[in-house]
Design a protein around this motif. Structure first.
Motif, PDB file in Angstrom:
ATOM      1  N   ARG A  11       9.602  -6.607  -4.746  1.00  0.00           N
ATOM      2  CA  ARG A  11       9.418  -5.181  -4.496  1.00  0.00           C
ATOM      3  C   ARG A  11       7.948  -4.865  -4.221  1.00  0.00           C
ATOM      4  O   ARG A  11       7.615  -4.115  -3.306  1.00  0.00           O
ATOM      5  CB  ARG A  11       9.907  -4.376  -5.697  1.00  0.00           C
ATOM      6  CG  ARG A  11       9.800  -2.868  -5.510  1.00  0.00           C
ATOM      7  CD  ARG A  11      10.409  -2.125  -6.687  1.00  0.00           C
ATOM      8  NE  ARG A  11      11.818  -2.411  -6.833  1.00  0.00           N
ATOM      9  CZ  ARG A  11      12.579  -1.924  -7.819  1.00  0.00           C
ATOM     10  NH1 ARG A  11      12.029  -1.147  -8.747  1.00  0.00           N
ATOM     11  NH2 ARG A  11      13.858  -2.227  -7.880  1.00  0.00           N
ATOM     12  N   GLY A  12       7.051  -5.464  -5.018  1.00  0.00           N
ATOM     13  CA  GLY A  12       5.620  -5.247  -4.799  1.00  0.00           C
ATOM     14  C   GLY A  12       5.174  -5.785  -3.452  1.00  0.00           C
ATOM     15  O   GLY A  12       4.363  -5.169  -2.764  1.00  0.00           O
ATOM     16  N   ASP A  13       5.700  -6.961  -3.057  1.00  0.00           N
ATOM     17  CA  ASP A  13       5.349  -7.530  -1.764  1.00  0.00           C
ATOM     18  C   ASP A  13       5.809  -6.633  -0.620  1.00  0.00           C
ATOM     19  O   ASP A  13       5.065  -6.380   0.322  1.00  0.00           O
ATOM     20  CB  ASP A  13       5.979  -8.917  -1.611  1.00  0.00           C
ATOM     21  CG  ASP A  13       5.092 -10.009  -2.196  1.00  0.00           C
ATOM     22  OD1 ASP A  13       4.102  -9.657  -2.872  1.00  0.00           O
ATOM     23  OD2 ASP A  13       5.377 -11.186  -1.974  1.00  0.00           O
ATOM     24  N   LEU A  14       7.044  -6.165  -0.706  1.00  0.00           N
ATOM     25  CA  LEU A  14       7.572  -5.329   0.369  1.00  0.00           C
ATOM     26  C   LEU A  14       6.797  -4.022   0.490  1.00  0.00           C
ATOM     27  O   LEU A  14       6.482  -3.572   1.598  1.00  0.00           O
ATOM     28  CB  LEU A  14       9.058  -5.043   0.133  1.00  0.00           C
ATOM     29  CG  LEU A  14      10.012  -6.216   0.386  1.00  0.00           C
ATOM     30  CD1 LEU A  14      11.438  -5.832   0.007  1.00  0.00           C
ATOM     31  CD2 LEU A  14       9.952  -6.646   1.854  1.00  0.00           C
ATOM     32  N   SER A  15       6.485  -3.398  -0.649  1.00  0.00           N
ATOM     33  CA  SER A  15       5.731  -2.149  -0.586  1.00  0.00           C
ATOM     34  C   SER A  15       4.323  -2.395  -0.073  1.00  0.00           C
ATOM     35  O   SER A  15       3.786  -1.600   0.702  1.00  0.00           O
ATOM     36  CB  SER A  15       5.689  -1.478  -1.963  1.00  0.00           C
ATOM     37  OG  SER A  15       4.985  -2.284  -2.894  1.00  0.00           O
ATOM     38  N   GLY A  16       3.710  -3.521  -0.467  1.00  0.00           N
ATOM     39  CA  GLY A  16       2.381  -3.856   0.024  1.00  0.00           C
ATOM     40  C   GLY A  16       2.370  -4.103   1.517  1.00  0.00           C
ATOM     41  O   GLY A  16       1.475  -3.646   2.244  1.00  0.00           O
ATOM     42  N   ILE A  17       3.372  -4.837   2.004  1.00  0.00           N
ATOM     43  CA  ILE A  17       3.481  -5.093   3.444  1.00  0.00           C
ATOM     44  C   ILE A  17       3.692  -3.789   4.209  1.00  0.00           C
ATOM     45  O   ILE A  17       3.064  -3.538   5.244  1.00  0.00           O
ATOM     46  CB  ILE A  17       4.633  -6.082   3.723  1.00  0.00           C
ATOM     47  CG1 ILE A  17       4.275  -7.474   3.182  1.00  0.00           C
ATOM     48  CG2 ILE A  17       4.944  -6.154   5.219  1.00  0.00           C
ATOM     49  CD1 ILE A  17       5.442  -8.438   3.163  1.00  0.00           C
ATOM     50  N   GLY A  18       4.575  -2.933   3.674  1.00  0.00           N
ATOM     51  CA  GLY A  18       4.835  -1.653   4.333  1.00  0.00           C
ATOM     52  C   GLY A  18       3.590  -0.784   4.396  1.00  0.00           C
ATOM     53  O   GLY A  18       3.296  -0.171   5.436  1.00  0.00           O
ATOM     54  N   LEU A  19       2.829  -0.729   3.292  1.00  0.00           N
ATOM     55  CA  LEU A  19       1.606   0.069   3.274  1.00  0.00           C
ATOM     56  C   LEU A  19       0.568  -0.489   4.240  1.00  0.00           C
ATOM     57  O   LEU A  19      -0.136   0.269   4.928  1.00  0.00           O
ATOM     58  CB  LEU A  19       1.037   0.113   1.857  1.00  0.00           C
ATOM     59  CG  LEU A  19       1.772   1.012   0.864  1.00  0.00           C
ATOM     60  CD1 LEU A  19       1.248   0.785  -0.549  1.00  0.00           C
ATOM     61  CD2 LEU A  19       1.633   2.477   1.255  1.00  0.00           C
ATOM     62  N   ALA A  20       0.462  -1.820   4.317  1.00  0.00           N
ATOM     63  CA  ALA A  20      -0.504  -2.426   5.231  1.00  0.00           C
ATOM     64  C   ALA A  20      -0.160  -2.106   6.684  1.00  0.00           C
ATOM     65  O   ALA A  20      -1.041  -1.794   7.499  1.00  0.00           O
ATOM     66  CB  ALA A  20      -0.544  -3.938   5.016  1.00  0.00           C
ATOM     67  N   LEU A  21       1.135  -2.161   7.023  1.00  0.00           N
ATOM     68  CA  LEU A  21       1.552  -1.850   8.391  1.00  0.00           C
ATOM     69  C   LEU A  21       1.373  -0.364   8.717  1.00  0.00           C
ATOM     70  O   LEU A  21       0.981  -0.002   9.831  1.00  0.00           O
ATOM     71  CB  LEU A  21       3.009  -2.267   8.603  1.00  0.00           C
ATOM     72  CG  LEU A  21       3.271  -3.775   8.606  1.00  0.00           C
ATOM     73  CD1 LEU A  21       4.767  -4.061   8.695  1.00  0.00           C
ATOM     74  CD2 LEU A  21       2.534  -4.447   9.776  1.00  0.00           C
ATOM     75  N   LEU A  22       1.659   0.496   7.727  1.00  0.00           N
ATOM     76  CA  LEU A  22       1.440   1.930   7.926  1.00  0.00           C
ATOM     77  C   LEU A  22      -0.039   2.215   8.169  1.00  0.00           C
ATOM     78  O   LEU A  22      -0.399   2.982   9.077  1.00  0.00           O
ATOM     79  CB  LEU A  22       1.922   2.703   6.698  1.00  0.00           C
ATOM     80  CG  LEU A  22       1.652   4.218   6.696  1.00  0.00           C
ATOM     81  CD1 LEU A  22       2.357   4.898   7.854  1.00  0.00           C
ATOM     82  CD2 LEU A  22       2.059   4.832   5.367  1.00  0.00           C
TER      83      LEU A  22
END
Length: 321
Positions: free
Chosen positions: A16-27
């Motif tokens: 979950r932390g990885d997915l949210s981190g990846i999403g924030l980086a792409l945003l």
């Protein structure tokens, strides 16, 4: 004072932390990818860079001040102000490059940052993973294609050097954020970064005699859009991503920024893509994807500027960076 190195730890899986981190980086990358469009529009609207950036960062800092985002201990404040200087220098180099070369190439050159993040890590005794090395190879190859085969609008050597300098400084900002601002909230980081940037560009404009006040509705609209999209969206998302997945992974994911920038420049500015930009962009995207491969080996945290009490806490909080 430097504390002793944190003890080696094995990263714990945290999907979950990885997915949210990846999403924030792409945003953050997509929002930052609009900067080239705003910079070129500012030139069209005869809005000087110091005026544009001092109002952009100044209004953001005032908003975050009203939200109470500046309430931090003195030591943490000093660290965040120093990070703000790095970010201001990055922005100055980028926008100066933007006046000499195309928006697409300016954005691509910022993303020598992953190379510098990994270099700074190696200098502080952090061994890069295979995924990072593969991603780095793809990123550097893509950038080499873009720089080695410049288009007609990108043959200004000084402009290309400024673009590369902005990448080196951005890498330093990401690397330092990962080591020094890990416990600061994204909005707190953003508040201090924007304050320092506002003061920096206001001083530059005052010294250069080109600091002013937006005088028309389109100019105010441009400033407002810059406050909202590449500032209040991009900066907190970037800080949040670094806290979740670390600077090295974020810097490589953020290398999708130039792909967004190229897309926006093509749609809104009518810039024509060359074969080198297309090939280089695809290689950069491949590097970002390669960076997400998990490592099986344990990674050692580098030396950190922190108190002994917080060092003990961080030993039980591996983030895989």
């Amino acid at each position: 004072m430097r504390s002793a190195p944190a003890a080696p730890t094995s990263p714990r899986p945290n999907s979950r932390g990885d997915l949210s981190g990846i999403g924030l980086a792409l945003l953050s990358a997509a929002a930052s990818g609009t900067l080239g469009v705003w910079g070129k529009l500012a030139l069209t609207l005869q809005l000087s860079t110091p005026t544009l950036l001092s109002w952009r960062f100044g209004l953001t800092a005032l908003l975050l001040l009203a939200l109470g985002s500046f309430r931090v201990p003195g030591r943490e404040r000093l660290i965040l102000l120093l990070l703000g200087l790095l970010y201001a220098a990055t922005t100055a180099a980028y926008f100066t490059a933007l006046t000499r070369i195309s928006a697409s190439t300016s954005a691509l050159l910022v993303y020598v940052a992953p190379a510098f993040v990994i270099l700074y890590g190696a200098l502080s005794r952090t061994r890069p993973t295979r995924g990072q090395l593969g991603a780095l190879a793809c990123t550097l190859l893509g950038l080499s294609v873009v720089i080695g085969l410049p288009g007609a609008a990108d043959r200004d050597v000084f402009g290309l050097l400024l673009g590369g300098l902005s990448g080196a400084l951005y890498g330093a900002y990401l690397f330092a954020s990962d080591r020094l601002a890990v416990r600061s909230s994204p909005l707190t980081v953003t508040a201090h970064v924007t304050l320092v940037s506002a003061v920096t560009f206001a001083a530059m404009g005052a010294l250069g005699g080109n600091l002013g006040v937006p005088a028309s509705l389109p100019q105010w609209g441009l400033v407002t859009l810059m406050v909202l999209i590449p500032t209040l969206v991009a900066l907190p998302a970037l800080a949040g991503a670094v806290q979740r997945i670390g600077a090295a992974r974020v810097s490589l994911l953020a290398s999708t920024d130039p792909l967004w920038a190229v897309l926006f420049a093509t749609v809104f500015l009518g810039e024509v893509l060359g074969g080198a930009q297309v090939l280089g962009g695809l290689l950069i995207l491949a590097g970002a994807a390669c960076a997400q491969r998990p490592s099986r080996s344990a990674r050692v945290r580098p030396l950190q500027l922190t108190s002994p009490a917080r060092t003990a806490a961080e030993c039980s909080d591996p983030r895989g960076s």
